[in-house]
Design a protein around this motif. Structure first.
Motif, short mmCIF file in Angstrom:
data_model
loop_
_atom_site.label_atom_id
_atom_site.label_comp_id
_atom_site.label_asym_id
_atom_site.label_seq_id
_atom_site.Cartn_x
_atom_site.Cartn_y
_atom_site.Cartn_z
N ASP A 112 0.83 -1.21 0.00
CA ASP A 112 0.00 0.00 0.00
C ASP A 112 0.86 1.26 0.00
OD1 ASP A 112 -2.40 -1.36 -0.13
OD2 ASP A 112 -2.81 -1.21 2.03
N ALA A 113 1.96 1.23 0.73
CA ALA A 113 2.87 2.39 0.74
C ALA A 113 3.46 2.61 -0.64
CB ALA A 113 3.98 2.19 1.77
N LEU A 114 3.83 1.53 -1.33
CA LEU A 114 4.36 1.64 -2.69
C LEU A 114 3.27 2.14 -3.64
CD1 LEU A 114 6.77 1.21 -4.59
CD2 LEU A 114 6.01 -1.16 -4.87
N ARG A 115 2.06 1.67 -3.46
CA ARG A 115 0.94 2.14 -4.28
C ARG A 115 0.71 3.64 -4.11
NH1 ARG A 115 -2.63 -3.03 -2.79
NH2 ARG A 115 -2.12 -4.32 -4.61
N ARG A 116 0.75 4.11 -2.87
CA ARG A 116 0.56 5.55 -2.62
C ARG A 116 1.66 6.37 -3.30
NH1 ARG A 116 -0.84 3.44 2.35
NH2 ARG A 116 1.19 3.90 3.26
N ARG A 117 2.88 5.87 -3.26
CA ARG A 117 3.99 6.56 -3.90
C ARG A 117 3.77 6.60 -5.41
NH1 ARG A 117 6.94 10.03 -1.67
NH2 ARG A 117 7.16 8.64 0.07
N TYR A 118 3.31 5.49 -5.97
CA TYR A 118 3.04 5.43 -7.41
C TYR A 118 1.93 6.39 -7.81
CZ TYR A 118 6.02 2.11 -9.81
OH TYR A 118 7.08 1.52 -10.44
N GLU A 119 0.93 6.56 -6.97
CA GLU A 119 -0.13 7.53 -7.27
C GLU A 119 0.46 8.94 -7.41
OE1 GLU A 119 -3.37 7.25 -7.98
OE2 GLU A 119 -3.24 5.06 -7.87
N TRP A 121 3.61 9.67 -8.13
CA TRP A 121 4.45 9.70 -9.32
C TRP A 121 3.60 9.77 -10.59
CZ3 TRP A 121 7.72 5.10 -7.23
CH2 TRP A 121 8.69 5.58 -6.34
N GLN A 122 2.49 9.04 -10.62
CA GLN A 122 1.63 9.08 -11.80
C GLN A 122 1.06 10.48 -12.00
OE1 GLN A 122 1.14 7.22 -14.41
NE2 GLN A 122 -0.38 8.63 -15.23
N ARG A 123 0.69 11.14 -10.92
CA ARG A 123 0.20 12.53 -11.06
C ARG A 123 1.28 13.43 -11.64
NH1 ARG A 123 -2.86 11.24 -6.46
NH2 ARG A 123 -1.49 12.17 -4.93
N ARG A 124 2.53 13.22 -11.20
CA ARG A 124 3.64 13.99 -11.76
C ARG A 124 3.84 13.69 -13.24
NH1 ARG A 124 8.25 15.56 -8.89
NH2 ARG A 124 8.75 16.64 -10.81
N ILE A 125 3.75 12.41 -13.60
CA ILE A 125 3.90 12.00 -15.00
C ILE A 125 2.79 12.64 -15.84
CG2 ILE A 125 3.59 10.01 -16.57
CD1 ILE A 125 6.27 9.68 -15.42
N ALA A 126 1.55 12.52 -15.38
CA ALA A 126 0.40 13.03 -16.15
C ALA A 126 0.45 14.56 -16.27
CB ALA A 126 -0.91 12.58 -15.53
N GLY A 127 1.05 15.22 -15.31
CA GLY A 127 1.13 16.68 -15.33
C GLY A 127 2.49 17.20 -15.76
N PRO A 132 -0.66 13.47 -21.54
CA PRO A 132 -0.67 12.55 -20.40
C PRO A 132 -0.68 11.07 -20.81
CG PRO A 132 -2.23 14.33 -20.02
CD PRO A 132 -1.74 14.46 -21.44
N ALA A 133 -1.34 10.75 -21.92
CA ALA A 133 -1.37 9.34 -22.36
C ALA A 133 0.01 8.88 -22.82
CB ALA A 133 -2.40 9.16 -23.47
N THR A 134 0.72 9.74 -23.51
CA THR A 134 2.07 9.38 -23.97
C THR A 134 3.02 9.24 -22.78
OG1 THR A 134 1.72 10.48 -26.08
CG2 THR A 134 4.01 10.08 -25.43
N ALA A 135 2.95 10.19 -21.86
CA ALA A 135 3.81 10.13 -20.67
C ALA A 135 3.51 8.87 -19.86
CB ALA A 135 3.63 11.38 -19.82
N THR A 136 2.23 8.53 -19.73
CA THR A 136 1.84 7.33 -18.99
C THR A 136 2.29 6.07 -19.73
OG1 THR A 136 -0.02 8.47 -17.96
CG2 THR A 136 -0.11 6.05 -18.00
N LEU A 137 2.21 6.09 -21.04
CA LEU A 137 2.70 4.97 -21.84
C LEU A 137 4.18 4.72 -21.57
CD1 LEU A 137 2.22 2.87 -24.12
CD2 LEU A 137 2.85 4.67 -25.72
#
Length: 176
Positions: A112-119, A121-127, A132-137
């Motif tokens: 769960d701690a790793l999942r929260r960190r990924y959330e 990071w994903q917000r940083r990637i998308a922004g 956002p789709a390319t960055a997430t890809l």
């Protein structure tokens, strides 16, 4: 002593997975008494959390701060995790693999701690100023590459390694 203990746990995770991480074995690998180990880490879960926390801190130190040029975070994600040249996954410890292994083997709280960190990071990637789709890809491709390296699931080697990495890099426009 704390870093020596965490270094030992990393080595053990790489060599034998989560089952290899036992308090007596960690103390012996780190060259400390079991009492010294327990002073810093009271359980196997605390050891795995310690490894994960330290690796996340090191990984985040390689990432650019908010407000960086467009694509900087996504490019840093790629560069911090997939080497430019094909090297063995355990070359100098594959820190990403250790973090993934620690996250999935440490039980639900650690995962769960790793999942929260990924959330985050994903917000940083998308922004990151890219589509956002390319960055997430790019992030998902890199994460899949990690998994392939971690489990030796036919990761690309040699020329294919370099070509795949170059194509991922080409998806990220150079910052201004």
């Amino acid at each position: 002593m704390r870093d020596r203990i965490l270094d030992a746990v990393e080595r053990m995770l790489i060599a034998g997975g989560a089952d290899a991480v036992r308090l007596d074995a960690v103390a012996a690998e780190a060259g400390v008494s079991k009492g010294g180990l327990l002073h810093h880490f009271g359980s196997k879960r605390a050891l795995v959390e310690g490894v994960l926390d330290r690796l996340v801190e090191r990984f985040e130190a390689e990432l650019p701060p908010p407000g960086s040029p467009p694509g900087a975070f996504t490019r840093a994600w790629l560069e911090a995790t997939i080497p430019a040249a094909d090297v063995p996954a355990d070359d100098g410890f594959d820190r990403v693999s250790v973090a993934l292994l620690a996250g999935v083997s440490g039980g639900p709280e650690v995962l769960d701690a790793l999942r929260r960190r990924y959330e985050l990071w994903q917000r940083r990637i998308a922004g990151d100023g890219l589509d956002p789709a390319t960055a997430t890809l790019v992030r998902l491709a890199v994460d899949g590459w990690w998994l392939a390296r971690l489990l030796d699931l036919a990761p690309p080697h040699d020329d294919l390694h370099r070509e795949v990495r170059a194509r991922l890099s080409a998806l990220i426009p150079e910052g201004e």
